[in-house]
Design an enzyme around this catalytic site. Sequence first.
Site, PDB file in Angstrom:
ATOM      1  N   ASP A 128      53.431 120.901  76.886  1.00  0.00           N
ATOM      2  CA  ASP A 128      53.988 121.387  75.624  1.00  0.00           C
ATOM      3  C   ASP A 128      54.466 122.829  75.681  1.00  0.00           C
ATOM      4  OD1 ASP A 128      53.597 119.064  74.089  1.00  0.00           O
ATOM      5  OD2 ASP A 128      51.457 119.466  74.092  1.00  0.00           O
TER       6      ASP A 128
ATOM      7  N   HIS B 138      44.036 121.885  79.467  1.00  0.00           N
ATOM      8  CA  HIS B 138      44.110 120.428  79.423  1.00  0.00           C
ATOM      9  C   HIS B 138      42.760 119.858  79.799  1.00  0.00           C
ATOM     10  CE1 HIS B 138      45.462 116.337  80.103  1.00  0.00           C
ATOM     11  NE2 HIS B 138      46.504 116.670  79.364  1.00  0.00           N
TER      12      HIS B 138
HETATM   13  N1  ACO Z   1      43.414 129.087  74.737  1.00  0.00           N
HETATM   14  C1  ACO Z   1      42.262 129.807  74.895  1.00  0.00           C
HETATM   15  N2  ACO Z   1      41.108 129.286  75.370  1.00  0.00           N
HETATM   16  C2  ACO Z   1      41.123 127.998  75.714  1.00  0.00           C
HETATM   17  C3  ACO Z   1      42.276 127.201  75.596  1.00  0.00           C
HETATM   18  C4  ACO Z   1      43.454 127.789  75.088  1.00  0.00           C
HETATM   19  N3  ACO Z   1      44.593 127.062  74.940  1.00  0.00           N
HETATM   20  N4  ACO Z   1      42.001 125.941  76.003  1.00  0.00           N
HETATM   21  C5  ACO Z   1      40.726 125.959  76.375  1.00  0.00           C
HETATM   22  N5  ACO Z   1      40.179 127.191  76.210  1.00  0.00           N
HETATM   23  C6  ACO Z   1      38.814 127.627  76.551  1.00  0.00           C
HETATM   24  C7  ACO Z   1      37.803 127.131  75.546  1.00  0.00           C
HETATM   25  O1  ACO Z   1      37.610 128.061  74.504  1.00  0.00           O
HETATM   26  C8  ACO Z   1      36.576 126.950  76.407  1.00  0.00           C
HETATM   27  O2  ACO Z   1      36.041 128.216  76.663  1.00  0.00           O
HETATM   28  P1  ACO Z   1      34.428 128.405  76.791  1.00  0.00           P
HETATM   29  O3  ACO Z   1      34.051 127.639  78.019  1.00  0.00           O
HETATM   30  O4  ACO Z   1      34.225 129.869  76.899  1.00  0.00           O
HETATM   31  O5  ACO Z   1      33.831 127.812  75.552  1.00  0.00           O
HETATM   32  C9  ACO Z   1      37.152 126.451  77.727  1.00  0.00           C
HETATM   33  O6  ACO Z   1      38.473 126.977  77.795  1.00  0.00           O
HETATM   34  C10 ACO Z   1      37.187 124.933  77.837  1.00  0.00           C
HETATM   35  O7  ACO Z   1      37.969 124.447  76.747  1.00  0.00           O
HETATM   36  P2  ACO Z   1      37.683 123.120  75.931  1.00  0.00           P
HETATM   37  O8  ACO Z   1      38.108 123.321  74.510  1.00  0.00           O
HETATM   38  O9  ACO Z   1      36.285 122.662  76.177  1.00  0.00           O
HETATM   39  O10 ACO Z   1      38.668 122.131  76.637  1.00  0.00           O
HETATM   40  P3  ACO Z   1      39.015 120.696  76.120  1.00  0.00           P
HETATM   41  O11 ACO Z   1      39.192 119.891  77.333  1.00  0.00           O
HETATM   42  O12 ACO Z   1      38.043 120.217  75.109  1.00  0.00           O
HETATM   43  O13 ACO Z   1      40.394 120.900  75.343  1.00  0.00           O
HETATM   44  C11 ACO Z   1      42.683 121.213  74.952  1.00  0.00           C
HETATM   45  C12 ACO Z   1      41.622 120.689  75.930  1.00  0.00           C
HETATM   46  C13 ACO Z   1      42.473 120.582  73.560  1.00  0.00           C
HETATM   47  C14 ACO Z   1      44.046 120.789  75.468  1.00  0.00           C
HETATM   48  C15 ACO Z   1      42.567 122.748  74.877  1.00  0.00           C
HETATM   49  O14 ACO Z   1      42.815 123.312  76.144  1.00  0.00           O
HETATM   50  C16 ACO Z   1      43.499 123.348  73.831  1.00  0.00           C
HETATM   51  O15 ACO Z   1      43.124 123.435  72.667  1.00  0.00           O
HETATM   52  N6  ACO Z   1      44.725 123.777  74.244  1.00  0.00           N
HETATM   53  C17 ACO Z   1      45.703 124.282  73.302  1.00  0.00           C
HETATM   54  C18 ACO Z   1      46.377 123.128  72.565  1.00  0.00           C
HETATM   55  C19 ACO Z   1      47.332 122.393  73.440  1.00  0.00           C
HETATM   56  O16 ACO Z   1      48.145 122.970  74.147  1.00  0.00           O
HETATM   57  N7  ACO Z   1      47.268 121.054  73.354  1.00  0.00           N
HETATM   58  C20 ACO Z   1      48.152 120.175  74.123  1.00  0.00           C
HETATM   59  C21 ACO Z   1      47.356 119.410  75.123  1.00  0.00           C
HETATM   60  S1  ACO Z   1      48.371 118.475  76.163  1.00  0.00           S
HETATM   61  C22 ACO Z   1      48.848 117.168  75.255  1.00  0.00           C
HETATM   62  O17 ACO Z   1      48.235 116.683  74.379  1.00  0.00           O
HETATM   63  C23 ACO Z   1      50.140 116.693  75.575  1.00  0.00           C
END
Ligand code: ACO
Length: 432
Positions: free
Chosen positions: A363, A306
């Site tokens: 979720d 998140h």
């Molecule tokens: N699985 C694997 N790796 C992940 C995940 C994940 N679900 N989420 C983040 N990471 C990793 C990224 O690859 C990144 O790694 P790095 O530093 O080596 O590059 C690091 O964690 C930071 O992630 P970001 O993508 O920069 O985080 P951001 O804040 O931009 O994204 C998000 C947040 C979109 C929720 C992301 O965690 C994600 O894609 N999660 C899966 C989708 C999801 O569950 N969405 C629902 C969100 S809650 C909502 O809307 C109700």
Amino acid sequence: MSDIATLTFEGKSYELPVVTGTEHERAVDISRLRQDSGLITLDDGYGNTGSCQSSITFIDGEKGILRYRGYPIEELAEYSTFPEVAYLLIFGDLPSPDELAEFRAMLTEHQFIHESMRHHFEGFPPDAPPMAILSAMINTAGCFEHELVEPSNDAQFKDQAARLLAKVRTIAAASYRMSMGLPVNYPRADLSYTANLVHLMFSMPNSYGEPSPELVRALDQIFILHADHEQNCSTSTVRMVASSQANLYASVAAGVCALWGPLHGGANMAVIEMLEHIRASGEPLEKFVQKVKDDPRHTRLMGFGHRVYKNFDPRAKIIKAACHQVLSKLGLKDPLLDIAVQLEETALRDPYFIERKLYPNVDFYSGIIMRAARIPMPMFPVMFAIGRMPGWIANWREVNMNAKSRIYRPRQIYVGPTARPYVKLADRVQGR
Ligand code: ACO
């Protein structure tokens, strides 16, 4: 505590006011920065940008705190109903018994959609994505409102907020019924908001069973947990559209589109797809988690991570408990729940997830409750949208009631070609 930050650039110093919120969060106010220094700030994805001051929802992502208008989400989920929470978010205070009764009566009064809207549903192909239908039909519903609301008129606004909340649920259920080739049901006056949704989706002309109270309560809780979440992607979209003085219907229809994506409201569907893939393939969880770690851009652990929560998502805790409770009360066993629990444990032991502070989000477990309620997967984000509606409405009004509100218009740093001479069509090289 200082209330001035100083930026030094090219030998000059600029004093920037520091704004402090009621929960002591601090922000540097850069609204005069460009005017004074020629600089703008650059923040891809807005991770460090406060786009507004808001009094609706507070989140402390480090401590796992979520409060609507000051009330902790845990207490609201336990003691309130969705219409009560909607009232709180939209009007600022928990309703008195009389206020709640009046609001519920308004939701009942406005729950029908115009009969001619049924023909609009017929124009969609049967496999049209429900989020596309929802967004289109919210705008359509707006076309049937002859007077669009004057935001500062309390009575008008209350009426329109109730209309929108009531109709959105009727539209959502109708989109499902049409997609299944089933007759569209009319809402009932004797059922609660959420029980009515179950009735609208599942009652048949020849079988009018009463919705299960356990499922209704679980869905009501899902709506409460999704009702607002400060400046997320869809709410920011609603505020962006509202800032152009677009009407409430147009603004929330845009919010539905923003919510649709798999990184936002579409994640609940993606989680179930992921769990089903794991079950069908028999892939060991460690192997799946390794695949995620090897290529997180392409294989994410859906329902994990998140932007704001870096400890745990308080909504996920509540929903996980509700999930176990509702399945056990209904005597259901869902193999996906076992997989989800084991997957969560596997990920939370893994340094990749620990180092990046990735925890289950709302979720991760919500889809399992929706499966128990027989809600088809393409409708999951629609459920999220119904839940998020009060937050969008509250944010729309906040934008409109802010005397200092300006059209949202971010800047950019241009990185494209610099000025170049125009080449007439005849002079351009073929096949370039
Ligand atoms: N699985 C694997 N790796 C992940 C995940 C994940 N679900 N989420 C983040 N990471 C990793 C990224 O690859 C990144 O790694 P790095 O530093 O080596 O590059 C690091 O964690 C930071 O992630 P970001 O993508 O920069 O985080 P951001 O804040 O931009 O994204 C998000 C947040 C979109 C929720 C992301 O965690 C994600 O894609 N999660 C899966 C989708 C999801 O569950 N969405 C629902 C969100 S809650 C909502 O809307 C109700």
